[in-house]
Scaffold this motif. Sequence first.
Motif, PDB file in Angstrom:
ATOM      1  N   GLU A 152       1.556  12.271   8.518  1.00  0.00           N
ATOM      2  CA  GLU A 152       2.102  11.160   7.738  1.00  0.00           C
ATOM      3  C   GLU A 152       1.288   9.892   7.976  1.00  0.00           C
ATOM      4  O   GLU A 152       0.838   9.641   9.087  1.00  0.00           O
ATOM      5  N   GLN A 153       1.115   9.116   6.935  1.00  0.00           N
ATOM      6  CA  GLN A 153       0.476   7.806   7.014  1.00  0.00           C
ATOM      7  C   GLN A 153       1.604   6.774   6.934  1.00  0.00           C
ATOM      8  O   GLN A 153       1.878   6.230   5.881  1.00  0.00           O
ATOM      9  N   ASN A 154       2.273   6.534   8.048  1.00  0.00           N
ATOM     10  CA  ASN A 154       3.504   5.777   8.010  1.00  0.00           C
ATOM     11  C   ASN A 154       3.478   4.555   8.933  1.00  0.00           C
ATOM     12  O   ASN A 154       4.523   4.104   9.393  1.00  0.00           O
ATOM     13  N   GLN A 157       0.432   0.352   6.533  1.00  0.00           N
ATOM     14  CA  GLN A 157       0.320   1.237   5.372  1.00  0.00           C
ATOM     15  C   GLN A 157       1.540   1.094   4.457  1.00  0.00           C
ATOM     16  O   GLN A 157       1.399   1.063   3.233  1.00  0.00           O
ATOM     17  N   ARG A 158       2.721   1.007   5.047  1.00  0.00           N
ATOM     18  CA  ARG A 158       3.929   0.814   4.232  1.00  0.00           C
ATOM     19  C   ARG A 158       3.871  -0.518   3.489  1.00  0.00           C
ATOM     20  O   ARG A 158       4.214  -0.603   2.308  1.00  0.00           O
ATOM     21  N   ILE A 194       2.802  -3.575  -1.896  1.00  0.00           N
ATOM     22  CA  ILE A 194       2.073  -4.511  -2.761  1.00  0.00           C
ATOM     23  C   ILE A 194       1.069  -3.769  -3.644  1.00  0.00           C
ATOM     24  O   ILE A 194       0.081  -4.312  -4.081  1.00  0.00           O
ATOM     25  N   HIS A 195       1.366  -2.483  -3.847  1.00  0.00           N
ATOM     26  CA  HIS A 195       0.709  -1.627  -4.837  1.00  0.00           C
ATOM     27  C   HIS A 195      -0.733  -1.230  -4.517  1.00  0.00           C
ATOM     28  O   HIS A 195      -1.502  -0.963  -5.436  1.00  0.00           O
ATOM     29  N   TYR A 196      -1.084  -1.179  -3.239  1.00  0.00           N
ATOM     30  CA  TYR A 196      -2.350  -0.542  -2.882  1.00  0.00           C
ATOM     31  C   TYR A 196      -2.118   0.958  -2.866  1.00  0.00           C
ATOM     32  O   TYR A 196      -1.045   1.434  -2.513  1.00  0.00           O
ATOM     33  N   LYS A 197      -3.129   1.699  -3.243  1.00  0.00           N
ATOM     34  CA  LYS A 197      -2.988   3.153  -3.305  1.00  0.00           C
ATOM     35  C   LYS A 197      -3.314   3.767  -1.945  1.00  0.00           C
ATOM     36  O   LYS A 197      -4.428   4.221  -1.699  1.00  0.00           O
ATOM     37  N   ILE A 198      -2.324   3.743  -1.085  1.00  0.00           N
ATOM     38  CA  ILE A 198      -2.438   4.347   0.248  1.00  0.00           C
ATOM     39  C   ILE A 198      -1.616   5.632   0.207  1.00  0.00           C
ATOM     40  O   ILE A 198      -0.423   5.597  -0.052  1.00  0.00           O
ATOM     41  N   PRO A 199      -2.238   6.796   0.466  1.00  0.00           N
ATOM     42  CA  PRO A 199      -1.478   8.044   0.422  1.00  0.00           C
ATOM     43  C   PRO A 199      -0.434   8.101   1.541  1.00  0.00           C
ATOM     44  O   PRO A 199      -0.625   7.525   2.614  1.00  0.00           O
ATOM     45  N   GLU A 200       0.659   8.787   1.280  1.00  0.00           N
ATOM     46  CA  GLU A 200       1.715   8.909   2.284  1.00  0.00           C
ATOM     47  C   GLU A 200       1.373   9.932   3.355  1.00  0.00           C
ATOM     48  O   GLU A 200       1.934   9.891   4.451  1.00  0.00           O
ATOM     49  N   THR A 201       0.479  10.836   3.047  1.00  0.00           N
ATOM     50  CA  THR A 201       0.047  11.828   4.025  1.00  0.00           C
ATOM     51  C   THR A 201      -1.476  11.955   3.984  1.00  0.00           C
ATOM     52  O   THR A 201      -2.109  11.561   3.003  1.00  0.00           O
ATOM     53  N   SER A 202      -2.024  12.488   5.053  1.00  0.00           N
ATOM     54  CA  SER A 202      -3.450  12.814   5.059  1.00  0.00           C
ATOM     55  C   SER A 202      -3.596  14.239   5.568  1.00  0.00           C
ATOM     56  O   SER A 202      -2.790  14.726   6.357  1.00  0.00           O
TER      57      SER A 202
END
Length: 84
Positions: free
Chosen positions: A4-6, A10-11, A16-24
Amino acid sequence: MITEQNAWVQRLLRKIHYKIPETSEMELDKYGSFILQQIDGKRTVREIGENLGTAIEEANNQLYDRLLIYLNHLEKNEKYIELV
């Protein structure tokens, strides 16, 4: 292996709408995969090294140097394991 990218940053960036994936996803080579399967909280580093050397003979070159670096990375950077 999926993680998880938690982290709080990252949250926040996701809000603020950056495209950060929730998992890697991390792909392990045969050494990393074997070592992770050996970690059970009961085996020592020596036992894991012996098992690795037996299972994958070419791993015997600098076996414990590389094994300790990898285990240290799993503990300090990835937080997948902890020393007991």
